[in-house]
Scaffold this motif. Sequence first.
Motif, PDB file in Angstrom:
ATOM      1  N   ALA A 190       0.896   4.078 -17.344  1.00  0.00           N
ATOM      2  CA  ALA A 190       1.646   2.932 -16.829  1.00  0.00           C
ATOM      3  C   ALA A 190       1.841   3.070 -15.323  1.00  0.00           C
ATOM      4  N   GLN A 191       2.194   4.250 -14.891  1.00  0.00           N
ATOM      5  CA  GLN A 191       2.410   4.484 -13.465  1.00  0.00           C
ATOM      6  C   GLN A 191       1.119   4.257 -12.686  1.00  0.00           C
ATOM      7  N   PHE A 192      -0.013   4.700 -13.224  1.00  0.00           N
ATOM      8  CA  PHE A 192      -1.297   4.531 -12.550  1.00  0.00           C
ATOM      9  C   PHE A 192      -1.658   3.048 -12.431  1.00  0.00           C
ATOM     10  N   VAL A 193      -1.430   2.275 -13.489  1.00  0.00           N
ATOM     11  CA  VAL A 193      -1.718   0.838 -13.446  1.00  0.00           C
ATOM     12  C   VAL A 193      -0.875   0.162 -12.378  1.00  0.00           C
ATOM     13  N   ILE A 194       0.399   0.500 -12.327  1.00  0.00           N
ATOM     14  CA  ILE A 194       1.291  -0.085 -11.316  1.00  0.00           C
ATOM     15  C   ILE A 194       0.826   0.303  -9.917  1.00  0.00           C
ATOM     16  N   ALA A 195       0.505   1.574  -9.728  1.00  0.00           N
ATOM     17  CA  ALA A 195       0.049   2.053  -8.418  1.00  0.00           C
ATOM     18  C   ALA A 195      -1.224   1.331  -7.991  1.00  0.00           C
ATOM     19  N   ALA A 196      -2.192   1.250  -8.899  1.00  0.00           N
ATOM     20  CA  ALA A 196      -3.467   0.602  -8.577  1.00  0.00           C
ATOM     21  C   ALA A 196      -3.258  -0.876  -8.247  1.00  0.00           C
ATOM     22  N   MET A 197      -2.399  -1.526  -9.015  1.00  0.00           N
ATOM     23  CA  MET A 197      -2.126  -2.941  -8.787  1.00  0.00           C
ATOM     24  C   MET A 197      -1.474  -3.139  -7.417  1.00  0.00           C
ATOM     25  N   GLU A 198      -0.484  -2.334  -7.081  1.00  0.00           N
ATOM     26  CA  GLU A 198       0.200  -2.483  -5.800  1.00  0.00           C
ATOM     27  C   GLU A 198      -0.725  -2.185  -4.628  1.00  0.00           C
ATOM     28  N   VAL A 226       0.845  -1.207   0.000  1.00  0.00           N
ATOM     29  CA  VAL A 226       0.000   0.000   0.000  1.00  0.00           C
ATOM     30  C   VAL A 226       0.877   1.253   0.000  1.00  0.00           C
ATOM     31  N   ALA A 227       1.914   1.265   0.827  1.00  0.00           N
ATOM     32  CA  ALA A 227       2.772   2.452   0.921  1.00  0.00           C
ATOM     33  C   ALA A 227       3.491   2.725  -0.396  1.00  0.00           C
ATOM     34  N   PHE A 228       4.144   1.710  -0.958  1.00  0.00           N
ATOM     35  CA  PHE A 228       4.878   1.924  -2.201  1.00  0.00           C
ATOM     36  C   PHE A 228       3.927   2.199  -3.366  1.00  0.00           C
ATOM     37  N   GLY A 229       2.782   1.537  -3.375  1.00  0.00           N
ATOM     38  CA  GLY A 229       1.803   1.786  -4.433  1.00  0.00           C
ATOM     39  C   GLY A 229       1.230   3.188  -4.369  1.00  0.00           C
TER      40      GLY A 229
END
Length: 166
Positions: A65-73, A30-33
């Motif tokens: 791309a950054q948003f997808v990674i953030a949402a996934m994490e 959650v923190a890194f995402g």
Amino acid sequence: MIENTISKLATWLSRHSIDVLRVSLGLVFVAFGTLKFFPGVSPAEALSVATLEKLSLGLLSGYAAQFVIAAMEVFIGLTLVTGRLLKTGLVVMTGALAGFFAPYVLFFTDLFPGAPTLEAQYIFKDIVLAAAAMVIGARALGARLTPGPSLVFGKPATGPHPAYDR
């Protein structure tokens, strides 16, 4: 008295340690995402975006791309913290972990121009996250941690223990 205390501690740890690991790993995700939702805040932003751009063959780039990674994490983290949709979160985490290590293949010379860069070291810590995910996954699939013979001062209290007597 010491053996009784150690036995109680072993019982408590066998009941709670994997849940503590699950929640703490979830908080890390959650923190890194969450950092990745804000451009320029995550120290891994450029590398993670470049990795997803390559892995998606250019379909995802930049902030998308950054948003997808953030949402996934964050999704992975929330499943771990709450325990809800845990198996789904673990499947998503499997893909994410593959993506975490992909830069070693995709950008090896950038990450290791000689000594490992800070980014290479940042990725290296994901080995611990992968190991924690394996333990949590084993529990989610039905494995149980049970206390065995207690150790007193590093020696088995009753009989040999294969993991410690090597």
